[in-house]
Design an enzyme around this catalytic site. Structure first.
Site, mmCIF file in Angstrom:
data_model
loop_
_atom_site.group_PDB
_atom_site.id
_atom_site.type_symbol
_atom_site.label_atom_id
_atom_site.label_comp_id
_atom_site.label_asym_id
_atom_site.label_seq_id
_atom_site.Cartn_x
_atom_site.Cartn_y
_atom_site.Cartn_z
ATOM 1 N N LYS A 4 24.897 -42.349 109.003
ATOM 2 C CA LYS A 4 24.417 -42.689 108.208
ATOM 3 C C LYS A 4 23.220 -42.694 108.520
ATOM 4 O O LYS A 4 22.329 -42.658 109.518
ATOM 5 C CB LYS A 4 24.527 -44.119 106.853
ATOM 6 C CG LYS A 4 25.748 -43.664 106.552
ATOM 7 C CD LYS A 4 26.385 -45.266 105.760
ATOM 8 C CE LYS A 4 25.381 -45.954 105.007
ATOM 9 N NZ LYS A 4 24.696 -45.065 103.797
ATOM 10 N N GLY A 56 18.437 -40.087 105.952
ATOM 11 C CA GLY A 56 17.271 -39.893 105.054
ATOM 12 C C GLY A 56 16.432 -40.747 105.407
ATOM 13 O O GLY A 56 15.244 -41.320 104.959
ATOM 14 N N GLU A 82 19.931 -50.108 105.458
ATOM 15 C CA GLU A 82 21.432 -49.934 105.304
ATOM 16 C C GLU A 82 22.689 -50.955 106.140
ATOM 17 O O GLU A 82 23.879 -51.686 105.755
ATOM 18 C CB GLU A 82 22.005 -48.682 105.061
ATOM 19 C CG GLU A 82 21.194 -48.075 104.153
ATOM 20 C CD GLU A 82 21.348 -45.915 104.497
ATOM 21 O OE1 GLU A 82 21.223 -45.918 103.222
ATOM 22 O OE2 GLU A 82 21.718 -45.776 105.165
#
Length: 267
Positions: free
Chosen positions: A124, A127, A133
């Site tokens: 992940k 972005g 996160e």
């Protein structure tokens, strides 16, 4: 719980069991992302504290939660956004928000992923939101990951796209070089992530919500033991966090051309 959105899937425990629905081959990738996101929102119940993910798939889940709140099908939801972008979306949709300081235990997080391996390990942060996160999803009782089938890989880094590492700006090229050297045997090329100026002018380092930079690792081969790799990355003083989310996902929802599959880590 949110209203049912279950066109193609039957899962109870263990490996995913997929019905035999009409193929979804005519749907776009964006439509598949929306299907996965809507399925994930079925896990949301009134009164929950929800980690609101970031990215092109998670935004559909945020929108669906807002829709169910407006319809009165969900009540007393508190969202904890994983980025400034998600914060802005949630505010615009009227979702009540808080943070980990006020709610240190999160009932459920829903987020996308850039890669998912067969053991439900994730990449992940392409972005740029990986630190927030990981903080929020790491504080969650349940973490539901939503992807389309293009994100499934045989091993972490297997897509050939970036495995991001958030680093402090100070001597960032020194840290970049150390990371590249660490995974040299895997054919690693480490690049500082850059962004183009607003008027198409000079490029500058991309800056995260936390004021840090991102080094993207491009791997030609499997890096092996992921826990050892994680520990090695985090030993570098200039590293803040990396984008490998190991052993964190509790449920994976995949939308593909033949329907939706759900895999539960503890099923």
């Amino acid at each position: 719980m949110g209203s049912a959105f279950d066109p193609f899937v039957t899962v109870t425990e263990g490996p995913a069991v997929v019905n035999s629905p009409p193929p979804l081959s005519n749907l776009t990738q964006e439509e598949l992302k929306k299907i996965a996101a809507y399925k994930a929102v079925e896990f949301v119940e009134s009164g929950m504290v929800i980690g609101l993910g970031t990215g092109s798939t998670a935004k559909h889940a945020v929108a669906r939660i807002s829709e169910l709140l407006r319809e009165g099908k969900l009540k007393d939801i508190i969202g904890i956004p994983t980025s400034t972008t998600t914060h802005e979306q949630a505010v615009s949709l009227g979702i009540p928000l808080s943070d980990l300081d006020s709610h240190p235990v999160v009932d459920l997080s829903i987020d996308g992923a850039d890669e998912v391996d067969p053991a439900l390990n994730l990449v992940k942060g392409r972005g740029g939101s990986l630190l927030r996160e990981k903080m929020i999803e790491g504080a969650s009782k349940k973490f539901v990951v939503i992807v389309d089938e293009s994100k499934l890989v045989k091993y972490i880094g297997g897509s050939g796209l970036a495995v991001p590492v958030e680093v402090v700006p100070f001597c960032c090229d020194f840290t970049r070089g150390k990371l590249e050297e660490l995974f040299r045997e895997a054919g690693c090329v480490a690049k500082l992530r850059m962004k183009i100026g607003s008027n198409g002018g000079e490029t500058t380092p991309a800056v995260t919500d936390n004021g840090n930079y991102v080094v993207d690792l491009y791997l030609e081969r499997d890096i092996g033991d992921l826990e050892l790799a994680s520990e090695a990355i985090l030993r570098f003083p200039g590293v803040v966090e990396h984008g490998m989310f190991l052993g964190m996902a509790t449920t994976l929802i995949v939308a593909g051309k033949f329907g939706v599959t759900v895999k539960d880590r503890f099923g």
